[in-house]
Design an enzyme around this catalytic site. Structure first.
Site, PDB file in Angstrom:
ATOM      1  N   ASP A   1       0.852  -1.189   0.000  1.00 29.30           N
ATOM      2  CA  ASP A   1       0.000   0.000   0.000  1.00 29.30           C
ATOM      3  C   ASP A   1       0.894   1.247   0.000  1.00 29.30           C
ATOM      4  O   ASP A   1       1.824   1.324  -0.799  1.00 29.30           O
ATOM      5  CB  ASP A   1      -0.959  -0.073   1.205  1.00 29.30           C
ATOM      6  CG  ASP A   1      -2.000   1.024   1.243  1.00 29.30           C
ATOM      7  OD1 ASP A   1      -2.997   0.921   0.512  1.00 29.30           O
ATOM      8  OD2 ASP A   1      -1.813   1.989   2.014  1.00 29.30           O
TER       9      ASP A   1
ATOM     10  N   TYR B   1      -2.322  11.407   2.453  1.00 28.45           N
ATOM     11  CA  TYR B   1      -3.236  11.616   1.320  1.00 28.45           C
ATOM     12  C   TYR B   1      -3.375  13.100   0.987  1.00 28.45           C
ATOM     13  O   TYR B   1      -3.446  13.480  -0.185  1.00 28.45           O
ATOM     14  CB  TYR B   1      -4.610  11.036   1.643  1.00 28.45           C
ATOM     15  CG  TYR B   1      -4.643   9.538   1.738  1.00 28.45           C
ATOM     16  CD1 TYR B   1      -4.831   8.757   0.602  1.00 28.45           C
ATOM     17  CD2 TYR B   1      -4.485   8.896   2.964  1.00 28.45           C
ATOM     18  CE1 TYR B   1      -4.862   7.375   0.681  1.00 28.45           C
ATOM     19  CE2 TYR B   1      -4.514   7.512   3.055  1.00 28.45           C
ATOM     20  CZ  TYR B   1      -4.702   6.757   1.913  1.00 28.45           C
ATOM     21  OH  TYR B   1      -4.728   5.385   1.993  1.00 28.45           O
TER      22      TYR B   1
ATOM     23  N   HIS C   1      -6.657  -6.801  -1.065  1.00 33.66           N
ATOM     24  CA  HIS C   1      -5.615  -5.807  -0.786  1.00 33.66           C
ATOM     25  C   HIS C   1      -4.765  -6.225   0.408  1.00 33.66           C
ATOM     26  O   HIS C   1      -3.603  -5.839   0.512  1.00 33.66           O
ATOM     27  CB  HIS C   1      -6.290  -4.459  -0.513  1.00 33.66           C
ATOM     28  CG  HIS C   1      -5.341  -3.317  -0.389  1.00 33.66           C
ATOM     29  ND1 HIS C   1      -4.643  -2.801  -1.457  1.00 33.66           N
ATOM     30  CD2 HIS C   1      -4.959  -2.571   0.694  1.00 33.66           C
ATOM     31  CE1 HIS C   1      -3.885  -1.791  -1.055  1.00 33.66           C
ATOM     32  NE2 HIS C   1      -4.058  -1.635   0.244  1.00 33.66           N
TER      33      HIS C   1
END
Length: 286
Positions: A103, A210, A265
Site C-alpha cells: 500500500d 493523502y 488488498h
C-alpha cells in the site's frame, strides 16, 4: 513478538519507532506498512525472513503509532517519506537494502527505487502500482475513480478524523476486516491496531499522507527504470484495479508481476504462506 526488539531511531529530523529482528550481520530487509497499519502489519512475514538469515526492520512510518507526527501537510510529501527510509537504511547497514512495501509503504518503496536506486538491491511491492502509473492511469480509467473516491473525502479538514474515530474506529476496523476475521486477527491484534490509531495526532498524520497529494506530492515524474523488482498482487483488491498492476509491469522493465487468486488488498494477512514463499523465492533465485 518473540525475537523482535523495538527501538527509536533518529532519521531525517524526526524519530521513528522501529521493530528489529534477526542477526545484525544479515542482509537488511526494510518492511514498509501502508494505511492504516503500523509495523505489526508484518507480523506474519518477520519470522520467516529472520529464519532465512535476514536482518529485518519494520518502522512505524512517519505519523503512525509511536513514531513522530510532525504538524503540517507538507511534512508528508513523498520525497520526505523516502528520505526517512534512506536515513534508516544508512544507520542499519553499509550495503544496499531490500525494501518490501505494501500500500502506501509500497509507494514510498517505488519512489525510493525510482529516484535513489543506489540505496536498494531489490524491491518487492505488494498491491501497489508505481506512483506515476497511479497518477497518470487513474484519470483515464473510470473504474478506478470509484475505488479511489475515499481519497477525495480524506482531503476534507477534520471531518474524516471524526468519522474514522466513531464507534471505536469501526471504519478502519472494517476496512481491514480485523474483527470480522478471527482466523486472521486475534483479539490482541485488534487491540494493538486500535491502540495505534488512538495515539495523539495519529489520525491526522495518517490522513496527511493523502492530503499531501493535492500539494503535488507526486508532481515529480520518477523514472520507470527501477532496481530489480517483484510485484505481488491480490486479485480481489477493492481499492486498486488490476489494470494499474499491469500498466506498472508494462512500463517498468526490470521486474515482473504475480497475481494471487482469492486474495484482496490485505494479501499479506490472508495468504502469508504464499506471500512469504514468493518473497523468499525471489530473493534467493534472482
Amino acid at each position: 513478538m518473540d525475537g523482535v526488539k523495538c527501538q527509536f531511531v533518529n532519521t531525517n529530523g524526526i524519530t521513528l519507532h522501529v521493530a528489529a529482528a534477526g542477526r545484525e550481520d544479515g542482509p537488511l530487509i526494510v518492511l514498509l506498512h501502508g494505511f492504516p497499519e503500523f509495523w505489526y502489519g508484518w507480523k506474519n512475514q518477520i519470522k520467516p525472513l529472520v529464519d532465512a538469515g535476514y536482518r529485518v526492520i519494520a518502522p512505524d512510518q512517519r505519523g503512525y503509532n509511536l513514531s513522530d507526527k510532525p504538524e503540517g501537510i507538507d511534512s508528508y510529501r513523498i520525497d520526505t517519506l523516502r528520505d526517512d527510509i534512506i536515513g534508516l537504511i544508512t544507520q542499519f547497514t553499509d550495503e544496499k537494502a531490500i525494501v518490501i512495501g505494501h500500500d502506501w509503504g509500497g509507494a514510498v518503496a517505488w519512489h525510493l527505487a525510482s529516484t535513489r536506486p543506489e540505496y536498494l538491491e531489490k524491491l518487492i511491492a505488494i498491491n501497489i502500482p508505481h506512483p506515476h502509473v497511479m497518477k497518470t492511469v487513474t484519470p483515464l480509467y473510470p473504474p478506478q475513480w470509484l475505488k479511489s473516491s475515499y481519497i477525495a473525502y480524506f482531503q476534507l479538514p477534520d471531518i474524516p478524523e471524526a468519522s474514522l474515530r466513531e464507534n471505536d474506529y469501526d471504519t478502519l476496523d472494517k476496512a481491514i476486516g480485523l474483527s470480522d476475521r478471527p482466523a486472521l486477527f486475534t483479539s490482541e491484534d485488534v487491540s494493538r491496531y486500535k491502540e495505534a490509531w488512538k495515539q495523539p495526532g495519529a489520525l491526522t498524520a495518517m490522513l496527511n499522507w493523502y492530503r499531501a497529494l493535492r500539494k503535488g506530492s507526486l508532481a515529480e515524474k520518477p523514472s520507470y527504470e527501477t532496481v530489480p523488482y517483484r510485484m505481488i498482487w491480490g486479485m480481489e483488491d477493492r481499492f486498486l484495479s488490476r489494470k494499474l498492476a499491469k500498466e506498472t509491469e508494462r512500463h517498468c522493465p526490470n521486474g515482473h508481476l504475480i497475481f494471487v487468486d482469492e486474495a484482496s488488498h490485505w494479501i499479506n494477512h490472508e495468504k502469508p504462506a504464499i506471500v512469504n514463499q514468493l518473497i523468499l523465492e525471489y530473493l534467493k533465485n534472482q
